[in-house]
Motif scaffolding. Structure first.
Motif, PDB file in Angstrom:
ATOM      1  N   ASP A 164      17.888  21.056 -38.206  1.00  0.00           N
ATOM      2  CA  ASP A 164      18.205  20.609 -39.593  1.00  0.00           C
ATOM      3  C   ASP A 164      16.122  20.195 -39.570  1.00  0.00           C
ATOM      4  OD1 ASP A 164      20.859  20.722 -39.971  1.00  0.00           O
ATOM      5  OD2 ASP A 164      21.339  18.457 -39.502  1.00  0.00           O
ATOM      6  N   VAL A 165      15.984  19.803 -38.543  1.00  0.00           N
ATOM      7  CA  VAL A 165      14.782  19.097 -38.175  1.00  0.00           C
ATOM      8  C   VAL A 165      13.555  19.759 -38.306  1.00  0.00           C
ATOM      9  CG1 VAL A 165      12.909  17.610 -36.688  1.00  0.00           C
ATOM     10  CG2 VAL A 165      15.158  17.147 -36.899  1.00  0.00           C
ATOM     11  N   LEU A 166      14.056  21.263 -37.212  1.00  0.00           N
ATOM     12  CA  LEU A 166      13.305  22.276 -37.515  1.00  0.00           C
ATOM     13  C   LEU A 166      13.044  23.227 -39.181  1.00  0.00           C
ATOM     14  CD1 LEU A 166      14.017  23.928 -34.165  1.00  0.00           C
ATOM     15  CD2 LEU A 166      11.820  23.481 -34.635  1.00  0.00           C
ATOM     16  N   ALA A 167      14.593  22.809 -39.641  1.00  0.00           N
ATOM     17  CA  ALA A 167      15.033  23.842 -41.631  1.00  0.00           C
ATOM     18  C   ALA A 167      13.696  23.124 -42.216  1.00  0.00           C
ATOM     19  CB  ALA A 167      16.047  23.699 -41.839  1.00  0.00           C
ATOM     20  N   ARG A 168      13.736  21.807 -41.783  1.00  0.00           N
ATOM     21  CA  ARG A 168      13.170  20.623 -42.856  1.00  0.00           C
ATOM     22  C   ARG A 168      11.510  21.245 -43.047  1.00  0.00           C
ATOM     23  NH1 ARG A 168      16.919  17.104 -41.194  1.00  0.00           N
ATOM     24  NH2 ARG A 168      15.000  15.691 -39.773  1.00  0.00           N
ATOM     25  N   ALA A 169      11.232  21.188 -41.457  1.00  0.00           N
ATOM     26  CA  ALA A 169       9.722  21.170 -41.133  1.00  0.00           C
ATOM     27  C   ALA A 169       9.544  23.590 -41.648  1.00  0.00           C
ATOM     28  CB  ALA A 169       9.112  21.574 -39.938  1.00  0.00           C
ATOM     29  N   ALA A 170      10.330  23.923 -41.685  1.00  0.00           N
ATOM     30  CA  ALA A 170      10.207  25.369 -41.986  1.00  0.00           C
ATOM     31  C   ALA A 170      10.460  25.425 -44.224  1.00  0.00           C
ATOM     32  CB  ALA A 170      10.909  26.360 -41.457  1.00  0.00           C
ATOM     33  N   LEU A 171      11.298  24.572 -44.414  1.00  0.00           N
ATOM     34  CA  LEU A 171      11.265  24.397 -45.754  1.00  0.00           C
ATOM     35  C   LEU A 171      10.036  23.771 -46.491  1.00  0.00           C
ATOM     36  CD1 LEU A 171      15.079  23.030 -46.426  1.00  0.00           C
ATOM     37  CD2 LEU A 171      13.566  25.159 -47.602  1.00  0.00           C
TER      38      LEU A 171
ATOM     39  N   HIS B 149      20.737  27.909 -41.936  1.00  0.00           N
ATOM     40  CA  HIS B 149      19.866  27.818 -42.729  1.00  0.00           C
ATOM     41  C   HIS B 149      19.144  28.681 -43.405  1.00  0.00           C
ATOM     42  CE1 HIS B 149      19.763  23.382 -41.545  1.00  0.00           C
ATOM     43  NE2 HIS B 149      20.145  23.804 -39.746  1.00  0.00           N
ATOM     44  N   PRO B 150      19.549  29.274 -44.411  1.00  0.00           N
ATOM     45  CA  PRO B 150      18.365  30.034 -45.163  1.00  0.00           C
ATOM     46  C   PRO B 150      17.104  30.207 -45.047  1.00  0.00           C
ATOM     47  CG  PRO B 150      20.284  28.886 -46.758  1.00  0.00           C
ATOM     48  CD  PRO B 150      20.701  28.138 -45.630  1.00  0.00           C
ATOM     49  N   VAL B 151      16.479  29.224 -44.784  1.00  0.00           N
ATOM     50  CA  VAL B 151      15.342  28.865 -44.611  1.00  0.00           C
ATOM     51  C   VAL B 151      14.516  29.997 -43.134  1.00  0.00           C
ATOM     52  CG1 VAL B 151      14.638  27.227 -43.166  1.00  0.00           C
ATOM     53  CG2 VAL B 151      12.512  27.814 -44.656  1.00  0.00           C
TER      54      VAL B 151
ATOM     55  N   GLU C 194      18.011  40.932 -36.526  1.00  0.00           N
ATOM     56  CA  GLU C 194      18.621  41.760 -35.055  1.00  0.00           C
ATOM     57  C   GLU C 194      17.329  42.690 -35.332  1.00  0.00           C
ATOM     58  OE1 GLU C 194      20.536  41.140 -32.561  1.00  0.00           O
ATOM     59  OE2 GLU C 194      22.352  40.040 -33.350  1.00  0.00           O
ATOM     60  N   ASP C 195      16.810  42.613 -36.176  1.00  0.00           N
ATOM     61  CA  ASP C 195      15.259  43.193 -35.546  1.00  0.00           C
ATOM     62  C   ASP C 195      14.531  42.657 -35.558  1.00  0.00           C
ATOM     63  OD1 ASP C 195      13.273  45.421 -36.536  1.00  0.00           O
ATOM     64  OD2 ASP C 195      14.354  46.467 -37.993  1.00  0.00           O
ATOM     65  N   PRO C 196      13.442  42.570 -34.954  1.00  0.00           N
ATOM     66  CA  PRO C 196      12.492  41.759 -34.922  1.00  0.00           C
ATOM     67  C   PRO C 196      11.344  41.878 -35.824  1.00  0.00           C
ATOM     68  CG  PRO C 196      12.081  43.483 -32.695  1.00  0.00           C
ATOM     69  CD  PRO C 196      14.250  43.199 -34.334  1.00  0.00           C
ATOM     70  N   ALA C 197      11.556  43.201 -37.000  1.00  0.00           N
ATOM     71  CA  ALA C 197      10.477  43.722 -37.321  1.00  0.00           C
ATOM     72  C   ALA C 197      10.936  43.468 -39.051  1.00  0.00           C
ATOM     73  CB  ALA C 197      10.688  45.298 -37.927  1.00  0.00           C
ATOM     74  N   VAL C 198      12.150  42.555 -39.135  1.00  0.00           N
ATOM     75  CA  VAL C 198      12.366  41.547 -40.517  1.00  0.00           C
ATOM     76  C   VAL C 198      13.014  40.742 -39.706  1.00  0.00           C
ATOM     77  CG1 VAL C 198      14.302  42.318 -41.878  1.00  0.00           C
ATOM     78  CG2 VAL C 198      14.146  44.576 -40.472  1.00  0.00           C
ATOM     79  N   GLY C 199      12.760  40.196 -41.484  1.00  0.00           N
ATOM     80  CA  GLY C 199      13.044  38.463 -40.958  1.00  0.00           C
ATOM     81  C   GLY C 199      12.285  37.554 -40.190  1.00  0.00           C
ATOM     82  N   ASN C 200      12.963  36.620 -40.509  1.00  0.00           N
ATOM     83  CA  ASN C 200      11.247  35.593 -39.963  1.00  0.00           C
ATOM     84  C   ASN C 200      12.003  34.722 -38.519  1.00  0.00           C
ATOM     85  OD1 ASN C 200      12.738  33.291 -40.393  1.00  0.00           O
ATOM     86  ND2 ASN C 200      11.450  32.805 -42.506  1.00  0.00           N
ATOM     87  N   LEU C 201      12.991  34.521 -37.922  1.00  0.00           N
ATOM     88  CA  LEU C 201      13.553  34.741 -37.065  1.00  0.00           C
ATOM     89  C   LEU C 201      14.677  35.712 -35.615  1.00  0.00           C
ATOM     90  CD1 LEU C 201      14.992  31.909 -35.444  1.00  0.00           C
ATOM     91  CD2 LEU C 201      16.692  31.755 -36.825  1.00  0.00           C
ATOM     92  N   HIS C 202      14.304  35.406 -34.665  1.00  0.00           N
ATOM     93  CA  HIS C 202      14.810  36.383 -33.718  1.00  0.00           C
ATOM     94  C   HIS C 202      14.584  35.825 -32.184  1.00  0.00           C
ATOM     95  CE1 HIS C 202      16.330  41.070 -32.787  1.00  0.00           C
ATOM     96  NE2 HIS C 202      15.059  40.364 -31.913  1.00  0.00           N
TER      97      HIS C 202
END
Length: 288
Positions: A204-211, A246-248, A253-261
């Protein structure tokens, strides 16, 4: 996805330099520190080319020499950059210890935790200016505005307590970095090893910072990894699983896609000899 690096004879090698700078300990006393700086082969201090910069933190009890002493990280960088497996960049090996010595005696979690937190303000006020005023990074100036403007070309990663440091950089210094590589260590923002004991709350703390960062235009990439035999796994995995909720955080599974791997290397343990391979695996897609 994670792969192992095998030593290669390399004729065209990068160089290691030391950057010395001044900081203050929590009591306000002046302390002299240094960071090791890897410059890829062909680096020209007077050339037009500018370089991305990765800051790579040691684990508990370590120092700026730890990664270089305990793994083939330099040989790996030399080989990958010369063979064009990745675009060459500068790698900086700093320390979160203010007294610039390795820990003496057994680790005390609360003490290490505090030293990491004490280091975070040093990043923007002293470490980054000392390094990027000397080398050809993308920072046009090394005041906070110049460093923030060049954040797309800067990353932070680390092993163990260096991974804890990386999560703190994400929370506190997202305007300075766009790439994060936490290896074999969870986020201790609430309690030591809170990624395992309080995974939902930590996420939750990480998601708030990310948002908050996304609203300000600060996109990011998190490339996390540990080993199946690493005692960090029971603390990292629950945290990552909760972050996925968290949607943020766009997990893929593909490190070249998305923002979390997140990857778990089969059979790997808690050691520099293992974790430098995680950097090797992610190297080609950093700063893209």
């Amino acid at each position: 996805m994670l792969k192992k690096y095998v030593y290669h004879d390399v004729n065209f090698r990068g160089t290691i330099e030391r950057v010395r700078y001044t900081t203050h300990n929590p009591e306000g006393e002046v302390r002299e520190k240094y960071a090791n700086v890897y410059l890829p082969y062909g680096y020209d201090p007077n050339g037009e080319k500018r370089y991305n910069v990765l800051y790579l933190m040691h684990g508990g009890g370590g120092n700026p020499d730890a990664w270089l002493d305990c793994s083939m990280v330099k040989n790996m960088l030399d080989y990958c950059f010369f063979e064009k497996e990745a675009e060459p960049f500068i790698v900086v090996f700093p320390s979160f210890y203010k007294e610039q010595i390795s820990r003496i005696g057994k680790p005390v979690a609360a003490v290490e935790w505090q030293k990491v937190q004490d280091f975070i303000p040093e990043t923007v006020s002293e470490l980054l200016p000392a390094v990027e005023s000397r080398y050809r990074s993308f920072a046009e100036s090394v005041d906070e505005a110049g460093l923030c403007a060049s954040r797309a070309h800067r990353g932070f990663g680390g092993f163990s307590m260096g991974s804890c440091t990386t999560w703190y950089q994400f929370l506190r210094n997202l305007p300075l970095f766009s790439v994060f590589l936490p290896f074999s260590g969870d986020c201790w923002v609430l309690v030591p090893q809170g990624g395992g004991s309080m995974p939902a709350e930590t996420a939750d703390v990480l998601a708030r910072a990310a948002l908050d960062g996304i609203k300000k235009g600060f996109d990011f990439q998190i490339f996390a990894a540990t080993g199946s035999e690493d005692p960090a796994l029971p603390h990292m995995r629950p945290q990552i699983e909760q972050m996925k909720r968290h949607p943020v955080f766009a997990f893929s599974e593909d490190p070249a896609v998305g923002n979390l791997h997140f990857e778990v290397a089969e059979g790997e343990r808690h050691a520099y000899e293992c974790v430098y391979n995680y950097l090797y695996s992610y190297l080609p897609i950093l700063f893209q």
